[in-house]
Design a protein around this motif. Structure first.
Motif, PDB file in Angstrom:
ATOM      1  N   ASP A 140       0.816  -1.225   0.000  1.00  0.00           N
ATOM      2  CA  ASP A 140       0.000   0.000   0.000  1.00  0.00           C
ATOM      3  C   ASP A 140       0.846   1.269   0.000  1.00  0.00           C
ATOM      4  O   ASP A 140       0.301   2.374  -0.063  1.00  0.00           O
ATOM      5  N   VAL A 141       2.187   1.127   0.080  1.00  0.00           N
ATOM      6  CA  VAL A 141       3.040   2.308   0.172  1.00  0.00           C
ATOM      7  C   VAL A 141       2.930   3.206  -1.058  1.00  0.00           C
ATOM      8  O   VAL A 141       2.733   4.421  -0.925  1.00  0.00           O
ATOM      9  N   PRO A 142       3.063   2.684  -2.298  1.00  0.00           N
ATOM     10  CA  PRO A 142       2.952   3.601  -3.443  1.00  0.00           C
ATOM     11  C   PRO A 142       1.631   4.365  -3.487  1.00  0.00           C
ATOM     12  O   PRO A 142       1.619   5.566  -3.788  1.00  0.00           O
ATOM     13  N   GLY A 143       0.534   3.681  -3.177  1.00  0.00           N
ATOM     14  CA  GLY A 143      -0.748   4.369  -3.162  1.00  0.00           C
ATOM     15  C   GLY A 143      -0.795   5.458  -2.110  1.00  0.00           C
ATOM     16  O   GLY A 143      -1.364   6.534  -2.329  1.00  0.00           O
ATOM     17  N   ALA A 144      -0.196   5.191  -0.948  1.00  0.00           N
ATOM     18  CA  ALA A 144      -0.169   6.204   0.115  1.00  0.00           C
ATOM     19  C   ALA A 144       0.651   7.412  -0.311  1.00  0.00           C
ATOM     20  O   ALA A 144       0.305   8.560   0.004  1.00  0.00           O
ATOM     21  N   VAL A 145       1.735   7.186  -1.035  1.00  0.00           N
ATOM     22  CA  VAL A 145       2.561   8.304  -1.513  1.00  0.00           C
ATOM     23  C   VAL A 145       1.784   9.124  -2.542  1.00  0.00           C
ATOM     24  O   VAL A 145       1.805  10.361  -2.510  1.00  0.00           O
ATOM     25  N   ALA A 146       1.100   8.455  -3.454  1.00  0.00           N
ATOM     26  CA  ALA A 146       0.295   9.187  -4.439  1.00  0.00           C
ATOM     27  C   ALA A 146      -0.793   9.997  -3.746  1.00  0.00           C
ATOM     28  O   ALA A 146      -1.043  11.159  -4.100  1.00  0.00           O
ATOM     29  N   ARG A 147      -1.438   9.394  -2.764  1.00  0.00           N
ATOM     30  CA  ARG A 147      -2.486  10.099  -2.039  1.00  0.00           C
ATOM     31  C   ARG A 147      -1.903  11.301  -1.295  1.00  0.00           C
ATOM     32  O   ARG A 147      -2.504  12.387  -1.251  1.00  0.00           O
ATOM     33  N   ALA A 148      -0.724  11.116  -0.709  1.00  0.00           N
ATOM     34  CA  ALA A 148      -0.073  12.212   0.008  1.00  0.00           C
ATOM     35  C   ALA A 148       0.218  13.383  -0.929  1.00  0.00           C
ATOM     36  O   ALA A 148       0.075  14.551  -0.549  1.00  0.00           O
ATOM     37  N   HIS A 149       0.620  13.078  -2.154  1.00  0.00           N
ATOM     38  CA  HIS A 149       0.880  14.148  -3.120  1.00  0.00           C
ATOM     39  C   HIS A 149      -0.388  14.946  -3.400  1.00  0.00           C
ATOM     40  O   HIS A 149      -0.384  16.186  -3.384  1.00  0.00           O
ATOM     41  N   HIS A 150      -1.506  14.237  -3.641  1.00  0.00           N
ATOM     42  CA  HIS A 150      -2.761  14.936  -3.910  1.00  0.00           C
ATOM     43  C   HIS A 150      -3.202  15.755  -2.696  1.00  0.00           C
ATOM     44  O   HIS A 150      -3.673  16.886  -2.841  1.00  0.00           O
ATOM     45  N   ALA A 179      -4.241   2.573  -6.043  1.00  0.00           N
ATOM     46  CA  ALA A 179      -4.768   2.985  -4.736  1.00  0.00           C
ATOM     47  C   ALA A 179      -4.999   4.482  -4.646  1.00  0.00           C
ATOM     48  O   ALA A 179      -5.440   4.978  -3.609  1.00  0.00           O
ATOM     49  N   ALA A 180      -4.698   5.208  -5.705  1.00  0.00           N
ATOM     50  CA  ALA A 180      -4.932   6.650  -5.758  1.00  0.00           C
ATOM     51  C   ALA A 180      -4.999   7.030  -7.228  1.00  0.00           C
ATOM     52  O   ALA A 180      -4.390   6.373  -8.081  1.00  0.00           O
ATOM     53  N   PRO A 181      -5.736   8.077  -7.567  1.00  0.00           N
ATOM     54  CA  PRO A 181      -5.829   8.456  -8.988  1.00  0.00           C
ATOM     55  C   PRO A 181      -4.487   8.926  -9.526  1.00  0.00           C
ATOM     56  O   PRO A 181      -3.651   9.460  -8.784  1.00  0.00           O
ATOM     57  N   ALA A 182      -4.290   8.718 -10.824  1.00  0.00           N
ATOM     58  CA  ALA A 182      -3.056   9.188 -11.445  1.00  0.00           C
ATOM     59  C   ALA A 182      -2.990  10.713 -11.415  1.00  0.00           C
ATOM     60  O   ALA A 182      -1.931  11.299 -11.182  1.00  0.00           O
ATOM     61  N   VAL A 305     -15.722  11.664 -10.688  1.00  0.00           N
ATOM     62  CA  VAL A 305     -16.120  13.034 -10.379  1.00  0.00           C
ATOM     63  C   VAL A 305     -16.838  13.011  -9.037  1.00  0.00           C
ATOM     64  O   VAL A 305     -17.729  12.183  -8.813  1.00  0.00           O
ATOM     65  N   GLY A 306     -16.464  13.903  -8.140  1.00  0.00           N
ATOM     66  CA  GLY A 306     -17.145  13.992  -6.853  1.00  0.00           C
ATOM     67  C   GLY A 306     -16.673  15.205  -6.093  1.00  0.00           C
ATOM     68  O   GLY A 306     -15.705  15.866  -6.479  1.00  0.00           O
ATOM     69  N   ASP A 307     -17.352  15.502  -4.997  1.00  0.00           N
ATOM     70  CA  ASP A 307     -16.968  16.667  -4.196  1.00  0.00           C
ATOM     71  C   ASP A 307     -16.346  16.274  -2.863  1.00  0.00           C
ATOM     72  O   ASP A 307     -16.172  17.106  -1.981  1.00  0.00           O
ATOM     73  N   ASP A 308     -15.995  14.981  -2.711  1.00  0.00           N
ATOM     74  CA  ASP A 308     -15.371  14.488  -1.492  1.00  0.00           C
ATOM     75  C   ASP A 308     -13.880  14.290  -1.756  1.00  0.00           C
ATOM     76  O   ASP A 308     -13.482  13.410  -2.521  1.00  0.00           O
ATOM     77  N   ASP A 309     -13.036  15.112  -1.111  1.00  0.00           N
ATOM     78  CA  ASP A 309     -11.603  15.047  -1.366  1.00  0.00           C
ATOM     79  C   ASP A 309     -11.032  13.668  -1.046  1.00  0.00           C
ATOM     80  O   ASP A 309     -10.266  13.096  -1.832  1.00  0.00           O
ATOM     81  N   GLY A 310     -11.389  13.129   0.130  1.00  0.00           N
ATOM     82  CA  GLY A 310     -10.834  11.845   0.534  1.00  0.00           C
ATOM     83  C   GLY A 310     -11.219  10.732  -0.414  1.00  0.00           C
ATOM     84  O   GLY A 310     -10.402   9.874  -0.756  1.00  0.00           O
ATOM     85  N   GLU A 311     -12.469  10.752  -0.861  1.00  0.00           N
ATOM     86  CA  GLU A 311     -12.943   9.744  -1.801  1.00  0.00           C
ATOM     87  C   GLU A 311     -12.168   9.832  -3.114  1.00  0.00           C
ATOM     88  O   GLU A 311     -11.781   8.814  -3.694  1.00  0.00           O
ATOM     89  N   ALA A 312     -11.924  11.046  -3.572  1.00  0.00           N
ATOM     90  CA  ALA A 312     -11.180  11.226  -4.819  1.00  0.00           C
ATOM     91  C   ALA A 312      -9.738  10.780  -4.669  1.00  0.00           C
ATOM     92  O   ALA A 312      -9.179  10.129  -5.551  1.00  0.00           O
ATOM     93  N   HIS A 313      -9.122  11.098  -3.538  1.00  0.00           N
ATOM     94  CA  HIS A 313      -7.699  10.814  -3.366  1.00  0.00           C
ATOM     95  C   HIS A 313      -7.398   9.323  -3.260  1.00  0.00           C
ATOM     96  O   HIS A 313      -6.256   8.910  -3.470  1.00  0.00           O
ATOM     97  N   ARG A 314      -8.387   8.500  -2.921  1.00  0.00           N
ATOM     98  CA  ARG A 314      -8.134   7.063  -2.850  1.00  0.00           C
ATOM     99  C   ARG A 314      -8.803   6.289  -3.994  1.00  0.00           C
ATOM    100  O   ARG A 314      -8.865   5.068  -3.961  1.00  0.00           O
TER     101      ARG A 314
END
Length: 549
Positions: A140-150, A179-182, A305-314
């Motif tokens: 899950d580390v790469p996904g967490a890093v991508a999420r952290a960037h967003h 685990a996170a959007p490109a 598409v959504g207005d929830d940041d956390g939902e989008a980031h994962r």
């Protein structure tokens, strides 16, 4: 041909590839032993900048991020390094400097014993980080890093990712979903010429067979109108997210294709053949039962598409757009090519649309089943009825027989914990006193907040509570059966919801036969919108035989 002699790509390999994609190719650090597995043999295209104190490390990264107007990468050494950096992290937060901060941790394999240099890291920096991630698995580390960037971009501050030192060498599953959007887009103003709307429209127009997935975040009248317009212009099927707490599209519309399965292989089958899937107001794509393999077949691209940041980031998407759902969807609908003359989509597979076939009444001597109750209820309630659901073993039947036909026509607990329906239905009717409200609840679920019946009675809240009483936790029994094991918990047939309701001041009727059911529903649903007192129907049922988790 695949190279079978090449070692599998590791967490470090995937993370380095991701850092290049994100432009995080300069790392500011004062390293310690927990960082060595990442830093040794660092590729030549990753620049290492040494600071002699963690405050200097974070300070340099802060200045770099502010000058470049994009996130900088920091690496800190477990407790001592993070502790030394807290003051500088606080400055970075107030200076609105986006930082992705990797914090080393001891080897995961003996972390439970708190070895030397293990740290309690999550709260060490206080409230100054925008977010703190401690990946549950090495993969899950790469996904967490991508999420952290967003999140660093969105929150304009530092985001911490705690990485165990042995995680870097772990192999990655090549089929693991993203685990996170490109990419994440955040249009400041939604307009027909918005760049993100134009990109999503091009994403759909370029597809041979686009599809939509909708969820609770699209449950409003404007969003339903925009999504209906978009689906009709595309001639695209519309799926409801699995375990959605609210409906995101009119479920009696000809393009509604049903609820997505909550298991990965069945999800792939449901979306098979669609080369572009736009997820609106829902996660991309939340599941329940774990299974190996990708979420979608190769060749299927996801955007959301959504207005929830956390939902989008994962979200497991190529592109996530954070924007008001209704306005953004309407802008996309105005841009897409009109395919209204194309043939209607063919529906097949595990989410092939709502089955409206009404089950025949039970034969003499046969028990009532939930499908009989739901069909009888569906025949008697209007399209504006709000159905509050909490009957896990009967939920698929309810979706098919009682489709949501108006916004807020379906409501359920988003987290899955029991005890939601009785009080939520009561509060909903209090807020909308002229709207018909029916709660469909299992007897096991009802016991978690049966006290709400007293409030419904005390404040004269005219909800119809339909309890499907099978004297057991039917969904748990079936899950145990599917797992091939024996459940240790007993049934509880002696519990009477009707008796409990009357003891709390709520009128109740016990129902055991189809004739009694029809009579009780005829009386209860007549004038349901004007009803001023609650009523509980305690309906004895046998579990549906074809339940699938």
């Amino acid at each position: 041909m695949p190279d079978h002699h090449r070692p599998p790509a590791t967490v470090r390999d995937h993370t380095l590839r991701l850092l290049r994609e994100l432009g995080l190719t300069t790392v500011f650090a004062n390293p310690g032993s927990t960082e060595v597995p990442f830093l040794v043999d660092l590729p030549d295209d990753i620049d290492f900048v040494l600071g002699l104190h963690e405050g200097s490390v974070v300070g340099m990264a802060t200045g770099w991020a502010l000058a470049r107007e994009r996130p900088a990468l920091v690496q800190l050494h477990t407790t001592a390094g993070l502790g030394n950096a807290v003051g500088a992290l606080a400055t970075a937060r107030v200076n609105r400097a986006p930082l992705v901060v990797l914090v080393g941790q001891q080897d995961r394999r003996h972390l439970a014993h708190e070895p030397f240099l293990a740290g309690h890291l999550e709260g060490l920096a206080g409230d100054y980080p925008v977010a703190v991630h401690q990946p549950v698995r090495a993969q899950d580390v790469p996904g967490a890093v991508a999420r952290a960037h967003h999140e660093a971009v969105q929150g304009r501050g530092p985001v911490l990712v705690v990485v165990c030192m042995d995680d870097w060498a772990r192999p990655m599953d090549p089929d693991q979903p993203r685990a996170a959007p490109a990419r994440v887009a955040r249009p400041l103003h939604v307009a027909p010429d918005d760049a993100a709307a134009t990109e999503i429209a091009a994403f759909l127009d370029g597809a041979r067979s686009p599809a939509l997935v909708v969820g609770a975040g699209a449950d409003s009248a404007p969003a339903w109108r925009a999504l209906t317009d978009l689906a009709e212009r595309l001639r695209a099927p519309v799926f409801q997210e699995s375990f959605g707490a609210r409906a995101g599209f009119p479920q009696d519309h000809p393009l509604f294709a049903g609820h997505l399965p909550a298991e990965r292989s069945r999800l792939r089958a449901a979306l098979r053949g669609h080369d572009a899937v736009l997820v609106v107001g829902a996660p991309a794509l939340r599941q329940y039962i774990y299974a190996d393999g990708p979420l979608v077949d190769p060749g299927t691209r996801l955007a959301m598409v959504g207005d929830d940041d956390g939902e989008a980031h994962r979200g497991a998407a190529d592109l996530a757009v954070i924007a008001p759902v209704a306005a953004f969807t309407a802008a996309v609908a105005a841009l897409v090519d009109d395919r209204t003359n194309a043939p209607a989509p063919t529906r097949s597979g595990p989410a092939a649309g709502p089955d409206r076939e009404v089950p025949a009444p039970p034969a003499e001597g046969e028990p009532l089943r939930p499908a009989h109750v739901l069909a009888a209820l569906a025949a008697r309630v209007g399209p504006d009825t709000a159905v509050v659901e909490e009957t896990p073993s009967s939920r698929p039947r309810l979706h098919r027989l009682l489709p949501a036909r108006a916004p807020l026509g379906f409501l359920s607990a988003a987290m899955g914990g029991l005890g939601f329906a009785l009080p939520a239905a009561t509060g909903l009717r209090m807020a909308a006193p002229t709207r018909p409200v029916v709660a469909v609840v299992g007897d096991g679920s009802a016991l978690y907040q049966v006290q709400a019946l007293w409030s419904a009675a005390r404040y004269r809240v005219g909800v119809l509570f339909v309890v499907l009483s099978n004297g057991r936790y039917a969904v748990m029994d079936r899950l145990a059966e599917h797992g091939g094991g024996k459940a240790p918990w007993p049934d509880f047939p002696e519990v009477s919801l009707a008796a409990l309701a009357r003891g709390l001041g709520c009128p109740a009727v016990e129902v055991a036969t189809h004739t009694e059911l029809c009579r009780a529903l005829d009386e209860a649903t007549a004038g349901l919108a004007e009803r001023e007192t609650p009523l509980l129907l305690d309906v004895t049922v046998a579990p549906d035989p074809d339940f699938a988790p």
